[in-house]
Design a protein around this motif. Structure first.
Motif, PDB file in Angstrom:
ATOM      1  N   UNK A   1       0.836  -1.203   0.000  1.00 37.86           N
ATOM      2  CA  UNK A   1       0.000   0.000   0.000  1.00 37.86           C
ATOM      3  C   UNK A   1       0.869   1.251   0.000  1.00 37.86           C
ATOM      4  N   UNK A   2       1.960   1.222   0.768  1.00 34.30           N
ATOM      5  CA  UNK A   2       2.858   2.372   0.781  1.00 34.30           C
ATOM      6  C   UNK A   2       3.381   2.663  -0.612  1.00 34.30           C
ATOM      7  N   UNK A   3       3.718   1.596  -1.324  1.00 37.29           N
ATOM      8  CA  UNK A   3       4.268   1.776  -2.661  1.00 37.29           C
ATOM      9  C   UNK A   3       3.151   2.110  -3.649  1.00 37.29           C
ATOM     10  N   UNK A   4       1.932   1.738  -3.323  1.00 39.69           N
ATOM     11  CA  UNK A   4       0.822   2.109  -4.193  1.00 39.69           C
ATOM     12  C   UNK A   4      -0.006   0.949  -4.703  1.00 39.69           C
ATOM     13  N   UNK A   5       0.385  -0.275  -4.393  1.00 38.02           N
ATOM     14  CA  UNK A   5      -0.386  -1.430  -4.844  1.00 38.02           C
ATOM     15  C   UNK A   5      -1.305  -1.877  -3.712  1.00 38.02           C
ATOM     16  N   UNK A   6      -2.590  -1.838  -3.970  1.00 38.36           N
ATOM     17  CA  UNK A   6      -3.525  -2.135  -2.895  1.00 38.36           C
ATOM     18  C   UNK A   6      -3.795  -3.616  -2.741  1.00 38.36           C
ATOM     19  N   UNK A   7      -3.820  -4.309  -3.846  1.00 36.70           N
ATOM     20  CA  UNK A   7      -4.328  -5.673  -3.823  1.00 36.70           C
ATOM     21  C   UNK A   7      -3.509  -6.643  -2.970  1.00 36.70           C
TER      22      UNK A   7
ATOM     23  N   UNK B   1      -4.704  -7.396   0.610  1.00 39.28           N
ATOM     24  CA  UNK B   1      -5.820  -8.293   0.900  1.00 39.28           C
ATOM     25  C   UNK B   1      -5.390  -9.743   0.835  1.00 39.28           C
ATOM     26  N   UNK B   2      -4.474 -10.045  -0.085  1.00 35.94           N
ATOM     27  CA  UNK B   2      -3.982 -11.415  -0.153  1.00 35.94           C
ATOM     28  C   UNK B   2      -3.219 -11.761   1.121  1.00 35.94           C
TER      29      UNK B   2
ATOM     30  N   UNK C   1      -5.568 -12.367   3.959  1.00 42.56           N
ATOM     31  CA  UNK C   1      -6.267 -13.641   3.906  1.00 42.56           C
ATOM     32  C   UNK C   1      -5.441 -14.713   4.601  1.00 42.56           C
TER      33      UNK C   1
ATOM     34  N   UNK D   1       3.605 -11.008  -7.833  1.00 40.26           N
ATOM     35  CA  UNK D   1       2.766  -9.810  -7.742  1.00 40.26           C
ATOM     36  C   UNK D   1       3.588  -8.571  -7.412  1.00 40.26           C
ATOM     37  N   UNK D   2       4.538  -8.702  -6.501  1.00 42.30           N
ATOM     38  CA  UNK D   2       5.234  -7.508  -6.038  1.00 42.30           C
ATOM     39  C   UNK D   2       6.753  -7.607  -6.236  1.00 42.30           C
TER      40      UNK D   2
END
Lengths: 351, 371, 138
Positions: free
Chosen positions: B125-131, B134-135, B138, B194-195
């Motif tokens: 989130x800090x870097x800008x990716x929200x998804x 949530x993973x 989970x 993903x990241x």
């Protein structure tokens, strides 16, 4: 006569025809006829835009939710929370309109209008269907890009007038970003314009009757367009003017209520315009299977691009501001020049 | 730069980042002096979450302090429990039953995974990716479910007791952990796609906020932050407490000490934690879960410093006992607090977008910074 | 050039993951409609048990009162000469202070103080968070 299979564009053309005959019979002057025609179109467009914004916001919520293993809004209005955006709009309308104490009041007030009007004008020249276009100008695409450039001004106005350091940074960032990404955006479309030889929207659509430009060497242009277009509407990975984790909310931090609603609305209408241009220029506009009404196939393509943009948004991290500039000027701009060169060679070879 | 400012009439901008800001991980207040987007001076201002934990501890019994320790680093409470019980146990020379030791290790390592998952999500989130957030949550939820089935709480566990643990594992815990580990390993690969391998993410993190080996030691960093700088320092290996010397695990280290290395060290640590948990489950045998200890303990007079490798770094507790039921002094060395100090040095010359990247990569919890 | 392709591939792979999850059923629970299963060990609000005779099992030993780290339990005890045991005349738990650490339940020698799996305990004002015996003794 009207048949069910006929598309909305034909219907509109038929209605205009009837109206012209009616006016001729009554002897109503041309000016009034013209005004009524365009007025009717404008009203229809406004309804369409507000509906589109509602649908897009709902769609964004659902797409993001499902990509993130959530349901998104599920309660408001019954079926899968369909009326959530309406409820939000009402909430925004009822909220107190706060203007910061030391803000530049007039600029602060005007900024949301300045951002919203250009995005409305852009809709005028988008060909929804064969005859369904507000004004089929011979500089159609330039109008859209020209007006979308004004959005920079508004964001900068909003950022400056709020008298807040975060909004100032957001405004400055967006000024830098949107101006530098305007170039690749226009240049990427130039390839199509060169192929067709016209700036007129209807000509460009007609040229794609047989094959979409997406499947010609213009493919590279499409990719550049999508990247630059994402930057143009300030969506992730290029959402640095808003940059939630850095600048709180960027240029619209100090906005509330209806004014914030305008900023949000214009974000979504701009998204729609960018997608609609992509659909028009690279995916054949309203061309499609003959059994499908033109407007349906146009909207389907547009929403596909919108989905793509949302998909980007919920997958990627955000660029840093200087890297963003590097990417725009050092990679995207040369690439779009190369694209133009390539298209030119291609035109030369095929002709 | 200052001369230029004088000559041209430009001035520096002071930006108050926080305490209400989406990505200062709570109520951290950063005073940034900025020249445009470039930071010339940064000063972390802390204390907005100060609850006086150390003073509170002097008025609570040794046992009750475990419940308070949940609130230091509230996303890795098991490690805090661990640090809180080791001191009195050593003072009183209590031998903890073997089963309890293994349960403690399983809990602490699961907690390490949960804490690093939060790091992964919030860093995204800090870097800008929200998804990714949530993973990560989970998977964390599954760990919390396991904890809930054991101790009845999802955040403030209060599970460790002086001499053991409060409750035995329920029947479905061990299969649950096993299936979680099996489920979790492929997910780590997913996170990488993903990241970790995302070019934009690498662009934001590689080469940003470098800490050299010497600096890391000078500023007394610990945990993943010092390991990312290439210092192989892990209390689980270097000063093995509990039964950590029985396990076979590696200590992932980085090379450059930039944000990406700190991130990767944590990602690799999750794999190692999973390995430790598997080994601990193998060794788990029926037996006592708590040694014979009085309900209200009175450790003999003396002082002791015990430390554990918490997910954030070296969590140390220095306690002095005067032989009564209450500790005379209870000093906590919070890793987040110590790690945060280097921020003022690192942020100089970086851009405002890097602030969140650096701050996120240090992985602080304000509950532990302010205590 | 190779770098560009590598980056593009990495980006596409990342997009593939989010797209995959787009079609996977969400894991969240529609909370007020459906509720998650709570573990039987859940440390919820406190409850006092009755003994076989139907009278309160608590004999007022005050251990829970003493062990509570936040002093949220208070009680008054009297001795019933007829039955030759102690009873609590009042037993008040201030859930505004309670941090649900479970030490009182663990310490209770009669095992008559237990947690309920109730996690939805809330009130509009702080006073209604203070529960007296009529609410706790069930």
């Amino acid at each position: 006569m009207i048949y069910a299979s006929q598309s909305l564009g034909d219907l509109w053309a038929w209605a205009l025809n009837q109206f012209a005959v009616f006016c001729g019979w009554l002897g109503i002057p041309e000016v009034i006829r013209y005004t009524v025609e365009k007025g009717a179109y404008a009203v229809g467009l406004l309804v369409f835009i507000s509906l589109t914004a509602l649908v897009l916001i709902y769609m964004e919520r659902k797409v993001s939710a499902h990509m993130q293993l959530r349901y998104g809004p599920m309660w408001t209005g019954g079926w899968h929370g369909w009326s959530q955006t309406i409820a939000d709009m009402i909430k925004l309308l009822l909220k107190e309109d706060v203007i910061p104490d030391k803000a530049d009041r007039w600029v602060h007030r005007i900024a949301p209008i300045v951002i919203f009007v250009p995005s409305l004008v852009g809709f005028l020249v988008i060909p929804f269907d064969k005859y369904l276009i507000g004004a089929d100008l011979n500089v159609g695409i330039l109008i859209i890009f020209g007006f979308s450039s004004i959005a920079v001004l508004s964001i900068f106005m909003g950022g400056w007038a709020s008298n807040n350091k975060y909004t100032l940074l957001g405004g400055l960032r967006s000024a830098a970003q949107m101006i530098s990404y305007e170039l690749p955006l226009v240049l990427s479309v130039l390839g199509v314009v060169m192929t067709v030889g016209s700036l007129k929207m209807s000509d460009i659509v007609m040229a794609q009757k047989d094959v979409w430009f997406l499947f010609t060497p213009n493919f590279l242009g499409f990719i550049i367009y999508i990247i630059a277009g994402t930057a143009e509407v300030n969506r992730t990975p290029f959402d640095i003017p808003e940059a939630e984790s850095e600048l709180v909310s960027g240029y619209n931090t100090e906005y509330s209520g209806l004014k914030y609603g305008f900023f949000m609305l214009s974000e979504f209408t701009n998204t729609f315009i960018i997608s609609a241009i992509a659909a028009t220029f690279f995916m054949g506009g309203w061309n499609g299977p003959s059994w499908l009404p033109g407007i349906v196939s146009f909207l389907a393509k547009t929403y596909l691009i919108v989905f793509l943009l949302m998909w980007f948004r919920w997958t990627f991290p955000r660029f840093r501001v200087d890297r963003l500039m590097d990417f725009g000027w050092k990679f995207l701009l040369p690439l779009s020049f190369f694209n133009i060169l390539m298209i030119a060679v291609w035109i030369l070879v095929t002709k | 730069m200052t001369e230029q400012i004088k000559n041209t009439g430009f001035e520096e901008m002071t930006l108050n980042m926080g305490p209400q800001h989406p990505s200062t991980h709570g109520v951290l207040h950063l005073l940034l002096k900025m020249d445009g987007e470039v930071i010339t001076e940064a000063r972390p201002d802390i204390g907005y979450l100060h609850r006086g934990m150390e003073k509170l501890a002097e008025k609570r019994t040794w046992g009750a302090n475990i419940a308070l320790s949940d609130r230091w680093d509230y996303i890795a409470s098991m490690s805090n429990n661990f640090a809180a019980v080791l001191g009195p146990e050593k003072l009183m020379n209590i031998t903890v039953p073997k089963r309890a030791e293994y349960i403690r290790v399983i809990m602490a390592e699961l907690n390490r995974i949960a804490s690093h998952l939060i790091f992964f999500g919030t860093y995204g989130i800090d870097i800008g990716a929200f998804t990714p957030f949530f993973y990560a949550f989970r998977e964390r939820e599954m760990i919390l479910d396991l904890y809930e089935s054991v101790c009845g709480a999802r955040l403030t566990y209060n599970y460790f007791r002086i001499g053991g643990v409060s409750a035995d594992l329920p029947a479905d815990f061990v299969p649950g952990v096993k299936s979680f580990i099996d489920y979790f390993r492929p997910k780590l690969k997913e996170y990488d796609t993903l990241l970790s391998t995302n070019p934009i993410f690498m662009d934001r993190t590689v080469g940003v906020g470098n800490i050299s080996k010497e600096e890391a030691i000078d500023w007394a960093l610990s945990g993943p932050n010092i390991r990312a700088s290439g210092v192989n320092f892990d209390i689980r290996k270097d000063d093995a407490y509990s039964v950590y010397n029985e396990f076979d695990f590696n200590i992932p280290t980085g090379k450059n000490g930039d944000c990406f290395d700190r991130y990767m060290v944590r990602m690799n640590e999750m794999k190692e934690s999973a390995r430790i948990i598997e080994q601990a489950i193998e060794k788990l045998e029926p037996g006592d879960i708590i040694a014979k200890v009085a309900k209200v303990v009175r450790p003999p007079a003396g002082e002791i410093y015990t430390h554990v490798e918490a997910p954030k770094g070296e969590l140390g507790v220095y306690c002095i006992s005067d032989g009564s039921t209450l500790p005379y002094r209870y000093k906590v060395r919070g890793p987040s607090f110590v790690n945060l100090a280097i921020l003022q040095k690192m942020l100089k010359g970086l851009k405002i977008a890097d602030v969140v990247a650096v701050l996120g990569s240090i992985d602080i919890v304000l509950g532990e910074v302010d205590r | 050039m190779i770098k560009i392709f590598k980056y593009t591939w990495a980006i596409l792979k990342g997009m593939g993951i989010t797209f995959k999850y787009f079609f996977i059923r969400p894991v969240t629970v529609q909370y007020p409609k459906e509720k998650v299963k709570i573990s039987s060990r859940w440390r919820g609000t406190l409850k006092q048990l009755r003994n076989e005779k139907g009278e309160e099992a608590c004999d007022g030993c005050r251990i829970c009162e003493k062990i509570c780290p936040v002093n949220c339990i208070s009680m008054e005890v009297y001795k019933d000469e007829k039955k030759n045991r102690r009873f609590t005349s009042s037993y008040v738990v201030n859930f505004g202070r309670c941090m649900f650490c479970g030490l009182c339940v663990e310490a209770c020698p009669k095992k008559c103080l237990v947690h309920t799996p109730d996690f939805e305990f809330c009130a509009y004002d702080r006073e209604s968070l203070i529960l007296a015996k009529d609410k706790i003794l069930r």
